[in-house]
Design a protein around this motif. Structure first.
Motif, PDB file in Angstrom:
ATOM      1  N   ASP A  89      28.076  16.307  61.006  1.00  0.00           N
ATOM      2  CA  ASP A  89      28.013  16.894  62.348  1.00  0.00           C
ATOM      3  C   ASP A  89      28.878  18.161  62.343  1.00  0.00           C
ATOM      4  O   ASP A  89      29.725  18.324  61.466  1.00  0.00           O
ATOM      5  CB  ASP A  89      28.593  15.852  63.321  1.00  0.00           C
ATOM      6  N   LYS A 115      31.130  19.785  65.089  1.00  0.00           N
ATOM      7  CA  LYS A 115      31.567  19.572  66.477  1.00  0.00           C
ATOM      8  C   LYS A 115      32.157  20.822  67.119  1.00  0.00           C
ATOM      9  O   LYS A 115      32.115  20.971  68.337  1.00  0.00           O
ATOM     10  CB  LYS A 115      32.615  18.460  66.545  1.00  0.00           C
ATOM     11  N   TYR A 134      27.507   3.105  63.942  1.00  0.00           N
ATOM     12  CA  TYR A 134      27.781   4.490  63.524  1.00  0.00           C
ATOM     13  C   TYR A 134      29.275   4.580  63.250  1.00  0.00           C
ATOM     14  O   TYR A 134      30.096   4.389  64.141  1.00  0.00           O
ATOM     15  CB  TYR A 134      27.339   5.398  64.660  1.00  0.00           C
ATOM     16  N   ASN A 169      30.847   4.115  66.721  1.00  0.00           N
ATOM     17  CA  ASN A 169      29.995   4.242  67.892  1.00  0.00           C
ATOM     18  C   ASN A 169      28.914   3.179  67.816  1.00  0.00           C
ATOM     19  O   ASN A 169      28.539   2.745  66.727  1.00  0.00           O
ATOM     20  CB  ASN A 169      29.362   5.638  67.954  1.00  0.00           C
ATOM     21  N   ARG A 213      25.726   3.234  68.538  1.00  0.00           N
ATOM     22  CA  ARG A 213      24.424   3.891  68.770  1.00  0.00           C
ATOM     23  C   ARG A 213      24.205   4.933  67.693  1.00  0.00           C
ATOM     24  O   ARG A 213      25.090   5.169  66.873  1.00  0.00           O
ATOM     25  CB  ARG A 213      24.492   4.586  70.121  1.00  0.00           C
ATOM     26  N   GLY A 254      23.882   8.870  66.418  1.00  0.00           N
ATOM     27  CA  GLY A 254      24.636  10.081  66.752  1.00  0.00           C
ATOM     28  C   GLY A 254      23.727  11.171  67.297  1.00  0.00           C
ATOM     29  O   GLY A 254      22.545  11.234  67.003  1.00  0.00           O
ATOM     30  N   ASP A 255      24.319  12.029  68.080  1.00  0.00           N
ATOM     31  CA  ASP A 255      23.634  13.212  68.604  1.00  0.00           C
ATOM     32  C   ASP A 255      24.529  14.388  68.234  1.00  0.00           C
ATOM     33  O   ASP A 255      25.688  14.406  68.678  1.00  0.00           O
ATOM     34  CB  ASP A 255      23.497  13.063  70.123  1.00  0.00           C
ATOM     35  N   PRO A 256      24.154  15.326  67.388  1.00  0.00           N
ATOM     36  CA  PRO A 256      22.802  15.662  66.922  1.00  0.00           C
ATOM     37  C   PRO A 256      22.361  15.074  65.575  1.00  0.00           C
ATOM     38  O   PRO A 256      21.304  15.475  65.073  1.00  0.00           O
ATOM     39  CB  PRO A 256      22.889  17.188  66.803  1.00  0.00           C
ATOM     40  N   GLU A 257      23.099  14.140  64.989  1.00  0.00           N
ATOM     41  CA  GLU A 257      22.733  13.665  63.646  1.00  0.00           C
ATOM     42  C   GLU A 257      21.311  13.064  63.596  1.00  0.00           C
ATOM     43  O   GLU A 257      20.577  13.275  62.628  1.00  0.00           O
ATOM     44  CB  GLU A 257      23.729  12.601  63.166  1.00  0.00           C
TER      45      GLU A 257
END
Ligand code: AMP
Ligand code: GLY
Length: 423
Positions: free
Chosen positions: A215, A217, A272, A288, A290, A292-295
């Motif tokens: 990512d 960031k 995650y 996490n 869920r 990932g965003d943007p992964e």
């Protein structure tokens, strides 16, 4: 869900580019007949029926899923998970891919997650948890910098402050304490290394890895500037080889899945791990509950196999094996296009022009994040507006193609990093 049923009706919960990528991948499955998204976005609306239910409105989502006889629900963001969407759906006999509220505490409570990792010997930064500001302040003064100060509970990216001086650390304690009174403050050692996002799918007992990703960031090229929700990603991460992957599975993912099950918090979904690759091995920065965003937007275009087979196996809990997922060779890059003022004060309402034919000819995929329709005009509705994703033989080639694709998007004030996936 019966075994290998087809003509499935699937509901995706969420409205960002991560959910657009999920819908896009689900739409390519021959087993899926119909996709709903709640609430979705204009990009998702081309592939799914968008229903105006907020991702946090669990009673309304459950009513919708029951009425439409949805076969499978896939949850994108953390908030509904932390609110117990999986508990409610399971109670009603509705199949859902995502952890229960208690299992999702691995993300929603940093203090609980740190204590859990300590109990199970999962490598992470040394830490202390404080229940009051004065005690944290006192510790910070005595310990000295650098330090990392984290707020307990979901804080939408505002809960982590890396402090390089004692003054910064004291300000960080004050800032974190003021987010919500009574919330625990986690103070942890500053780790040095490269970061990596690692994803595994688990049915609560067994787990298999997805692709790793990197990512980006920080807002500006060269990883400087303010933290954002993520300005781009590449997958797989350049650091991850087969050896590191099996080490992460055996030292981090498997003990976490077993530990959660052993504590009565059986975890089903994507786990995650945000990792720091330190000189003494991979260590967990955060978990996490869920994708990932943007992964995700970089990872899913690399998946050759049917995502429904994978999700179904996890939900049914009959054991996961690595032949459930196949990846194409090469790499993928995702470039995030942001609006003027992001991340501090994103401007919205700018008209977005997309040359769809040009982008398609380039072979790139466009995922929508912060867009909405204003009458018939597509306008910006958030800080991260669109994602441009491309695959290629290498990360460099994928990135070059994604940047070619960016030229087909135009709106006032748009900007992006220009070093995603480039060395
Ligand atoms: P998190 O939300 O916990 O992933 O933290 C956000 C960012 O803060 C991470 O991506 C890291 O860049 C940084 N960070 C968090 N914890 C640490 C740590 N213990 N040492 C160094 N950097 C950290
Ligand atoms: N890519 C960071 C996150 O999804 O939390």
């Amino acid at each position: 869900m019966g075994v290998k049923r087809d003509n499935l009706r699937v509901l995706v919960v969420g409205q960002g580019a991560r959910e657009h990528a999920l819908v896009w991948k689900l739409a390519s499955s021959p087993r899926v007949a119909e996709i709903y998204a709640a609430p979705g976005n204009p990009g998702i609306a081309r592939l799914a029926s968008c229903v105006p239910i907020a991702a946090s409105d669990i009673p309304a989502l459950a009513r919708f899923a029951a009425e439409r006889r949805v076969d499978l629900t896939v949850v994108g963001p953390e908030v509904p998970l932390a609110l117990g969407i999986a508990d409610e759906f399971t109670r009603l006999g509705l199949a859902i891919f995502g952890p229960t509220r208690l299992a999702a505490e691995i993300e929603s409570s940093k203090a609980w997650a740190k204590e859990f990792m300590a109990r199970h010997g999962i490598p992470t930064a040394g830490y202390r948890v404080f229940r009051d500001e004065d005690a944290a302040m006192d510790f910070v003064r005595r310990h000295g910098a650098p330090l990392v100060v984290k707020a307990d509970g979901l804080a939408a990216g505002k809960g982590v402050i890396v402090a390089h001086t004692v003054e910064e650390a004291k300000d960080a304690v004050r800032a974190v304490a003021s987010l919500r009174s009574g919330r625990a403050i986690v103070v942890e050692d500053f780790l040095i290394g490269r970061e990596m996002s690692f994803f595994a799918v688990t049915d609560g007992e067994t787990a298999i890895p997805l692709l790793s990703a990197r990512d980006h960031k920080r807002a500006r090229d060269g990883d400087v500037g303010p933290n954002t929700g993520g300005m781009g990603a590449i997958a797989p991460s350049r650091e991850c080889d087969g050896f590191l992957e099996s080490r992460i599975m055996s030292e981090i993912i498997e003990p976490t899945v077993k530990g959660l099950a052993g504590e009565g918090r059986r975890y089903v979904g994507v786990l995650y791990a945000g990792l720091m690759l330190t000189s003494s091995g991979p260590k967990v920065l955060e978990f996490n509950a869920r994708l990932g965003d943007p992964e995700t937007q970089a990872i899913l275009p690399m998946m050759e196999s049917d995502i429904v087979d994978l999700i179904e196996a996890a939900v049914e809990g009959e054991g996961l094996s690595s032949d459930l997922v196949r990846w194409r060779p090469g790499a993928s890059a995702c470039v995030v296009i942001a609006s003027a003022g992001y991340p501090e004060r994103p401007r919205t309402g700018d008209e977005v022009h997309i040359d769809e034919a040009g982008a398609a000819a380039e072979g790139v995929i466009l995922f929508h994040a912060g867009t909405r329709f204003d009458d018939r005009r597509l306008v910006t509705s958030g800080g991260r507006v669109l994602n441009v994703v491309a695959t290629g033989a290498s990360g460099q080639e994928a990135a070059d193609r994604a940047y070619q694709g960016v030229r087909h998007v135009r709106f006032r004030g748009m900007w992006h990093r220009s070093d995603i996936g480039r060395r």
